[in-house]
Design a protein around this motif. Structure first.
Motif, PDB file in Angstrom:
ATOM      1  N   ILE A 135       0.266  -8.806  -6.516  1.00 44.46           N
ATOM      2  CA  ILE A 135       0.900  -7.687  -6.342  1.00 44.46           C
ATOM      3  C   ILE A 135       1.477  -6.826  -7.396  1.00 44.46           C
ATOM      4  O   ILE A 135       1.580  -5.578  -7.410  1.00 44.46           O
ATOM      5  N   GLU A 136       1.893  -7.484  -8.374  1.00 51.72           N
ATOM      6  CA  GLU A 136       2.719  -6.800  -9.716  1.00 51.72           C
ATOM      7  C   GLU A 136       1.744  -6.203 -10.499  1.00 51.72           C
ATOM      8  O   GLU A 136       2.349  -5.490 -11.319  1.00 51.72           O
ATOM      9  N   THR A 137       0.403  -6.416 -10.457  1.00 57.18           N
ATOM     10  CA  THR A 137      -0.455  -5.544 -11.059  1.00 57.18           C
ATOM     11  C   THR A 137      -0.562  -4.064 -10.538  1.00 57.18           C
ATOM     12  O   THR A 137      -1.057  -3.184 -11.294  1.00 57.18           O
ATOM     13  N   VAL A 138      -0.017  -3.826  -9.369  1.00 57.78           N
ATOM     14  CA  VAL A 138       0.060  -2.486  -8.917  1.00 57.78           C
ATOM     15  C   VAL A 138       1.489  -2.117  -8.964  1.00 57.78           C
ATOM     16  O   VAL A 138       1.416  -0.983  -9.463  1.00 57.78           O
ATOM     17  N   LEU A 139       2.401  -2.819  -8.431  1.00 56.99           N
ATOM     18  CA  LEU A 139       3.886  -2.522  -8.783  1.00 56.99           C
ATOM     19  C   LEU A 139       4.875  -3.667  -8.670  1.00 56.99           C
ATOM     20  O   LEU A 139       4.335  -4.559  -8.088  1.00 56.99           O
ATOM     21  N   PRO A 140       6.047  -3.488  -9.230  1.00 53.62           N
ATOM     22  CA  PRO A 140       6.903  -4.613  -9.327  1.00 53.62           C
ATOM     23  C   PRO A 140       7.268  -5.221  -8.005  1.00 53.62           C
ATOM     24  O   PRO A 140       7.458  -4.331  -6.912  1.00 53.62           O
ATOM     25  N   VAL A 141       7.530  -6.448  -8.057  1.00 55.47           N
ATOM     26  CA  VAL A 141       8.143  -6.975  -6.716  1.00 55.47           C
ATOM     27  C   VAL A 141       9.737  -7.129  -6.809  1.00 55.47           C
ATOM     28  O   VAL A 141      10.133  -7.409  -7.752  1.00 55.47           O
ATOM     29  N   LYS A 142      10.199  -6.152  -5.988  1.00 58.50           N
ATOM     30  CA  LYS A 142      11.795  -6.274  -6.023  1.00 58.50           C
ATOM     31  C   LYS A 142      12.519  -7.647  -5.765  1.00 58.50           C
ATOM     32  O   LYS A 142      13.281  -8.143  -6.153  1.00 58.50           O
ATOM     33  N   ALA A 143      11.955  -8.085  -4.543  1.00 59.20           N
ATOM     34  CA  ALA A 143      12.667  -9.222  -3.885  1.00 59.20           C
ATOM     35  C   ALA A 143      11.568 -10.007  -3.179  1.00 59.20           C
ATOM     36  O   ALA A 143      10.622  -9.419  -2.396  1.00 59.20           O
ATOM     37  N   MET A 189       6.950  -9.897   0.757  1.00 61.22           N
ATOM     38  CA  MET A 189       7.827  -9.457  -0.416  1.00 61.22           C
ATOM     39  C   MET A 189       8.093  -7.884  -0.202  1.00 61.22           C
ATOM     40  O   MET A 189       7.483  -7.191   0.517  1.00 61.22           O
ATOM     41  N   VAL A 190       8.977  -7.347  -0.985  1.00 56.98           N
ATOM     42  CA  VAL A 190       9.283  -5.894  -0.710  1.00 56.98           C
ATOM     43  C   VAL A 190       9.159  -5.589  -2.123  1.00 56.98           C
ATOM     44  O   VAL A 190       9.812  -5.906  -3.077  1.00 56.98           O
ATOM     45  N   CYS A 191       8.928  -4.220  -2.215  1.00 49.15           N
ATOM     46  CA  CYS A 191       8.847  -3.587  -3.593  1.00 49.15           C
ATOM     47  C   CYS A 191       9.314  -2.178  -3.437  1.00 49.15           C
ATOM     48  O   CYS A 191       9.592  -1.436  -2.545  1.00 49.15           O
ATOM     49  N   ALA A 192       9.935  -1.611  -4.616  1.00 46.24           N
ATOM     50  CA  ALA A 192      10.595  -0.579  -4.688  1.00 46.24           C
ATOM     51  C   ALA A 192       9.635   0.433  -4.907  1.00 46.24           C
ATOM     52  O   ALA A 192       8.952   0.240  -6.175  1.00 46.24           O
ATOM     53  N   LEU A 193       9.728   1.820  -4.681  1.00 50.81           N
ATOM     54  CA  LEU A 193       8.912   2.873  -4.776  1.00 50.81           C
ATOM     55  C   LEU A 193       9.489   3.695  -5.623  1.00 50.81           C
ATOM     56  O   LEU A 193      10.767   4.308  -5.113  1.00 50.81           O
ATOM     57  N   LEU A 194       9.091   4.459  -6.779  1.00 47.59           N
ATOM     58  CA  LEU A 194       9.758   5.365  -7.612  1.00 47.59           C
ATOM     59  C   LEU A 194       9.635   6.757  -6.675  1.00 47.59           C
ATOM     60  O   LEU A 194       8.664   6.763  -5.977  1.00 47.59           O
ATOM     61  N   PRO A 195      10.456   7.720  -7.025  1.00 47.86           N
ATOM     62  CA  PRO A 195      10.144   9.088  -6.422  1.00 47.86           C
ATOM     63  C   PRO A 195       8.727   9.570  -6.432  1.00 47.86           C
ATOM     64  O   PRO A 195       8.213  10.062  -5.461  1.00 47.86           O
ATOM     65  N   SER A 196       8.145   9.505  -7.594  1.00 47.01           N
ATOM     66  CA  SER A 196       6.946   9.719  -7.774  1.00 47.01           C
ATOM     67  C   SER A 196       5.806   9.092  -7.086  1.00 47.01           C
ATOM     68  O   SER A 196       4.854   9.585  -6.601  1.00 47.01           O
ATOM     69  N   GLU A 197       6.126   7.831  -6.821  1.00 49.23           N
ATOM     70  CA  GLU A 197       5.268   6.886  -6.139  1.00 49.23           C
ATOM     71  C   GLU A 197       5.376   7.018  -4.595  1.00 49.23           C
ATOM     72  O   GLU A 197       4.710   6.874  -3.681  1.00 49.23           O
ATOM     73  N   ALA A 208       5.634   9.831  -2.899  1.00 44.53           N
ATOM     74  CA  ALA A 208       4.834  10.967  -2.294  1.00 44.53           C
ATOM     75  C   ALA A 208       3.260  10.287  -2.242  1.00 44.53           C
ATOM     76  O   ALA A 208       2.576  10.807  -1.482  1.00 44.53           O
ATOM     77  N   ARG A 209       2.924   9.262  -2.750  1.00 42.54           N
ATOM     78  CA  ARG A 209       1.671   8.538  -2.487  1.00 42.54           C
ATOM     79  C   ARG A 209       1.508   7.299  -2.070  1.00 42.54           C
ATOM     80  O   ARG A 209       0.848   6.275  -2.341  1.00 42.54           O
ATOM     81  N   ALA A 210       2.669   6.843  -1.327  1.00 37.01           N
ATOM     82  CA  ALA A 210       3.023   5.363  -0.891  1.00 37.01           C
ATOM     83  C   ALA A 210       1.628   4.975  -0.136  1.00 37.01           C
ATOM     84  O   ALA A 210       1.542   3.736  -0.138  1.00 37.01           O
ATOM     85  N   ILE A 211       1.305   5.623   1.054  1.00 34.57           N
ATOM     86  CA  ILE A 211       0.070   5.134   1.540  1.00 34.57           C
ATOM     87  C   ILE A 211      -0.990   4.654   0.664  1.00 34.57           C
ATOM     88  O   ILE A 211      -2.021   3.637   0.849  1.00 34.57           O
ATOM     89  N   GLU A 212      -1.323   5.482  -0.197  1.00 31.33           N
ATOM     90  CA  GLU A 212      -2.395   5.096  -1.513  1.00 31.33           C
ATOM     91  C   GLU A 212      -2.090   3.816  -1.951  1.00 31.33           C
ATOM     92  O   GLU A 212      -2.983   2.943  -2.387  1.00 31.33           O
ATOM     93  N   ILE A 213      -0.935   3.849  -2.312  1.00 31.14           N
ATOM     94  CA  ILE A 213      -0.396   2.634  -3.194  1.00 31.14           C
ATOM     95  C   ILE A 213      -0.482   1.444  -2.015  1.00 31.14           C
ATOM     96  O   ILE A 213      -0.744   0.162  -2.653  1.00 31.14           O
ATOM     97  N   GLY A 214      -0.086   1.484  -0.997  1.00 29.31           N
ATOM     98  CA  GLY A 214      -0.294   0.497   0.091  1.00 29.31           C
ATOM     99  C   GLY A 214      -1.564   0.155   0.020  1.00 29.31           C
ATOM    100  O   GLY A 214      -1.685  -1.367   0.228  1.00 29.31           O
TER     101      GLY A 214
END
Length: 414
Positions: free
Chosen positions: A95-103, A110-118, A120-126
């Protein structure tokens, strides 16, 4: 209290994790109804079931005998906790190859934090998270992904379209799809809390949503009710850091171990596991508690208190005294045994007694040193080489290193 306007959390929740893990690791199980049991015994319940088993009406928690009657073709697999932990760690790295695991919330969440820029494209990141897991880990281990403004709503979203779902709960759309849920679909609302809400006239999500935060706090009887309201309404909820309160293990005993002697032998093994975990975490205990329960969950409870202690000989001596009390009080049989070390003190906060250089104190310090030395040797060889007193193996599998909802064992626990 901040109220996000966009999607700030991505929650990953694996589907039927233990059963799917076994199908992933054992290809011959794929497509077959699989049930995972905690120990190799007919007198236990299922802790996980595969999709195929669920389709046949088999539910987690069903007794083995009932599950076999409902599904004669059910394949039972004994849980392999150390394997699931290794797989969990590989998943987190993936998962951390896509975005860091927050907890890490549990072995399969697992839960990840999304930056404001992320956001906007949260579905794509999912979708990227699901695709990278399928490509690097394997397609058998599917996950559901939820997106929301906070941890709670992202978790709820991940549960909405299981298995293999991808759902976003945008703060601008609230309450929206929340109103179609049952109260018990909300994390934190168990049957007891739902019954309490029902007595107050709160029987569905619409009624819950219309409450004020102070009202839910009063109905809940604690600040957790207000935190739940804030989470459901899209606010960020910061929880105070919790402090470790205890180390313990329990076991349902095999049928031929349900005497006081069998319970004592099992309790020694469980206590050794718990005390080793406690030492690795840097704590000493001021109390040892023992529960012996019968088939009706009644039984015997005893507790012994002492000066901060972390060495095995002292703790085992305390356990022996507790069992003597149980014997005197005519506790002859026990279906399960639980031991807990509590009232913890960080070792770094224990001050040495300048006038405590008695032979007894010196012997205790030697036992503390030898206990730590045994821990290191056993951990380096990944098996129990040194132990205090007779070493026994409890039939049916693991003695202490089990995955709990909010605890993932360390490699040294196995």
């Amino acid at each position: 209290m901040r109220k996000p306007t966009g999607l700030e959390r991505l929650y990953v929740d694996f589907d039927s994790f233990f059963a799917s893990a076994e199908q992933h690791l054992q290809p011959h199980l794929r497509g077959r109804p699989v049930g995972v049991i905690p120990v190799d015994s007919e007198h236990t319940g299922l802790i996980a079931v595969s999709r195929e088993a669920k389709a046949l009406g088999i539910k987690r928690g069903a007794f083995v005998r009932d599950a076999r009657k409902a599904c004669p073709g059910l394949v039972l697999v004994t849980a392999r906790h150390e394997v699931y932990v290794e797989l969990h760690r590989a998943i987190v790295e993936t998962i951390e190859t896509v975005l860091p695991v927050k907890a890490v919330c549990s072995i399969d969440e697992m839960v990840c934090a999304l930056l404001p820029s992320e956001g906007a494209r949260a579905i794509e990141i999912g979708r990227q998270v699901k695709e990278v897991i399928a490509s690097r880990i394997g397609p058998t281990l599917t996950c559901s992904v939820g997106l929301g403004p906070n941890d709670l709503l992202a978790k709820i979203a991940a549960e909405m379209e299981k298995p293999d779902g991808l759902v976003a709960l945008h703060p601008a759309d609230l309450p929206g799809r929340l109103l179609s849920l049952e109260l018990t679909d909300i994390p934190g609302i168990a049957r007891g809390n739902a019954a309490r809400l029902a007595r107050a006239g709160i029987g569905d999500m619409a009624a819950l949503w219309s409450l004020q935060p102070k009202e839910l706090r009063r109905l809940w009887g604690s600040v957790e009710g207000e935190r739940l309201w804030m989470g459901l309404h899209g606010y960020t909820v910061e929880r105070p850091e919790t402090r470790r309160r205890m180390f313990g293990h329990g076991r349902v005993l095999p049928a031929d171990w349900r005497s006081l002697n069998g319970a004592y032998a099992a309790a020694r093994v469980l206590l050794a596991k718990a005390s080793a975990r406690m030492r690795r975490a840097g704590f000493a205990a001021r109390a040892l508690a023992l529960w012996l329960t019968d088939r009706n969950s009644a039984g015997w409870y005893g507790e012994e208190r002492f000066q901060p202690t972390w060495d095995d000989p002292s703790l085992l001596a305390s356990l022996s005294r507790l069992f003597l009390h149980a014997e005197r009080e005519d506790m002859r049989r026990s279906r399960s045994v639980h031991v807990t070390l509590h009232d913890l003190v960080p070792m770094a906060e224990i001050e040495a007694d300048l006038f405590g250089y008695t032979p007894e104190a010196q012997l205790k310090r030697r036992m503390e040193y030898l206990s730590v030395l045994a821990d290191r040797l056993n951990a380096s060889h990944r098996r129990t080489l040194l132990h205090w007193g007779p070493q026994v193996s409890i039939p049916g599998g693991y003695a202490g290193a089990k995955i709990a909802f909010n605890r993932i064992p360390d490699a040294e626990d196995f």
